[in-house]
Enzyme design. Structure first.
Site, PDB file in Angstrom:
ATOM      1  N   SER A 302       0.803  -1.215   0.000  1.00  0.00           N
ATOM      2  CA  SER A 302       0.000   0.000   0.000  1.00  0.00           C
ATOM      3  C   SER A 302       0.839   1.271   0.000  1.00  0.00           C
ATOM      4  CB  SER A 302      -0.957   0.000   1.193  1.00  0.00           C
ATOM      5  OG  SER A 302      -1.874  -1.048   1.073  1.00  0.00           O
ATOM      6  N   ASP A 313       9.423   5.477 -10.727  1.00  0.00           N
ATOM      7  CA  ASP A 313       8.966   6.058 -11.994  1.00  0.00           C
ATOM      8  C   ASP A 313       9.699   7.349 -12.323  1.00  0.00           C
ATOM      9  OD1 ASP A 313       7.255   3.970 -12.328  1.00  0.00           O
ATOM     10  OD2 ASP A 313       5.405   5.151 -12.257  1.00  0.00           O
ATOM     11  N   LYS A 327      -0.905  -4.323  -3.193  1.00  0.00           N
ATOM     12  CA  LYS A 327      -2.194  -3.772  -2.769  1.00  0.00           C
ATOM     13  C   LYS A 327      -2.361  -2.382  -3.376  1.00  0.00           C
ATOM     14  CE  LYS A 327      -5.027  -2.500   1.180  1.00  0.00           C
ATOM     15  NZ  LYS A 327      -5.123  -1.078   0.809  1.00  0.00           N
TER      16      LYS A 327
END
Length: 452
Positions: A302, A313, A327
């Site tokens: 999470s 990224d 998750k």
């Protein structure tokens, strides 16, 4: 943030306010199919009422009406997905304490051993540390009541309480012939979700164990402390998110923002397109562009995955370890009024800056490192992941499940940590070097298994 909520969470949970509006019936504007669906829903509700009354009148023992209703609500929510649930009033209060990271207590971390409470460590500058409570102390009695027979949660609940109230502990300490009686006065305790140390004389190692309301401030404090302590020879930062189950979305965003100068951090997308929210970074990198290594494993979920995904990224950090839990959903806490607990309801999916959903897939590390696991632990140290949970939200493409989550207790046996040290020191070790300051270079993604 989403819609009318003030707090959104990932994993554990927190308190939040959600305004629910009741409007006049609009059946007159419905088409025939909508009217039929509504009529069918009311038939099903009548069925529920019939079953409820039959249980109340005919069950072999008189049932508790409140528990019947709570069980029905719980069944409805758990049937949606693994993370939606009903919390009774006590569970709701406990969750609020957990995510605030602040409570009235003694300041000791404890575990259960042979039916007794064992002190793992006292927290600095708390009633327990000031009274001389020590690691490995065994607590046998709380206010003259034996601990034997209590669960760990029950014992912890007894030790917590209003600030400025007293509690007496009876302690057995190795090397002491007689038990020690200590009376403590509860104080306001802050849970340390961030711990740090100097690694190899020139690396700042920061471990984040959960994302509660104290996390970002803890991170800022430790970055400043370690930067001052190490000085000009600082090579970079290791951010350890292994076995961190997540927590508050807001904290995941602000922790990510601490390492980024600009760009999207995460987007959350609900059922309706207008509910899409994008969170972006603000100028100001706490680490002043120093290289960053993030450690993840099968227990990183999470909020941990939001941080790892954002830094990966943006090529701001090299991700080292094993595939994360996967998750990729957001839960909102909806209080149900005084004494009625709350709903934890899945309201959105989240996406990394590149638009990728990690739901049931996880974050793939730039460099995979498998840890040597003792034989007796091999059956208990792999995490099955989100994809293995019954009723999980589906994702497009191949779902992935299962990843190693073992972290050795001794740092010298920690292969992922050793590789992170080597990367920050410029030792290739058959893997790429960490990103240069500012995060302009991308780590290679051939993911060699570090077996050395």
């Amino acid at each position: 943030m989403m819609r009318k909520t003030s707090v959104i969470l990932l994993s554990a949970a927190t308190g939040a306010a959600l305004m629910l509006f009741v409007t006049q019936p609009r059946a007159v504007f419905m088409g025939s199919s909508a009217r039929a669906a509504t009529a069918d829903t009311y038939r099903q509700l009548n069925l529920f009422g019939d079953v409820f009354e039959r249980v109340r009148s005919d069950y072999v023992e008189k049932p508790d009406d409140t528990k019947l209703i709570e069980s029905a609500i719980s069944g409805m929510l758990t049937g949606l997905d693994p993370h939606s649930s009903y919390m009774d009033a006590k569970s709701f209060r406990d969750m609020q304490v957990q995510t605030r990271g602040e409570f009235g207590g003694l300041g000791i971390e404890v575990t259960m051993e042979d039916g007794l409470i064992k002190v793992v460590s006292p927290i600095d500058d708390t009633p327990a540390s000031r009274a001389g409570v020590m690691a490995n102390d065994i607590i046998t009695n709380l206010d003259d009541e034996a601990v034997q027979g209590l669960t760990l949660n029950q014992a912890v609940e007894k030790m917590r309480g209003p600030v400025n109230t007293k509690i007496k502990l009876k302690i057995i300490r190795k090397g002491q012939d007689n038990p020690i009686d200590v009376t403590l006065v509860r104080d306001n305790i802050r849970v340390r979700s961030v711990r740090a140390r100097v690694e190899a004389d020139d690396i700042a190692y920061i471990r984040i164990t959960t994302f509660n309301e104290q996390t970002t401030e803890g991170l800022k404090r430790e970055v400043a402390n370690l930067s001052n302590q190490i000085g000009d020879k600082l090579k970079g930062f290791i951010i350890d998110l292994r076995n961190n189950p997540g927590g508050l979305l807001e904290e995941a965003v602000t922790v990510s923002d601490s390492f980024l100068e600009k760009g999207e951090i995460v987007s959350t997308r609900g059922r309706n397109a207008e509910e899409t929210q994008r969170r972006t970074a603000h100028a100001g990198d706490l680490t002043k562009g120093k290289p960053v290594i993030v450690l993840v494993n099968g227990g990183s979920a999470s909020a941990s995955e939001i941080v790892a995904g954002a830094l990966q990224d943006h090529k701001r950090a090299t991700i080292v370890g094993t595939r994360s839990f996967g998750k990729g959903s957001v839960q909102t806490i909806i209080p149900l009024g005084s004494g009625n607990g709350a709903l934890r309801l899945t309201t959105a999916r989240y996406y990394t800056p590149s638009g990728k959903s990690i739901q049931a897939k996880g974050i793939v590390p730039d460099i995979e490192v498998l840890q040597d696991v003792p034989d007796e632990l091999k059956s208990r140290t792999d995490t099955k992941g989100e994809a293995s949970l019954r009723g999980h939200l589906k994702n497009d493409g191949d779902e992935k499940t299962g990843s190693q989550s073992y972290v050795p207790p001794d740092a010298k046996d920690d292969k992922a940590l050793k590789l992170a040290d080597d990367l920050l020191h410029g030792i290739k070790n058959s893997a790429s070097a960490a990103p240069t300051p500012g995060g302009d270079n991308k780590a290679t993604t051939d993911k060699p298994k570090a077996a050395n």
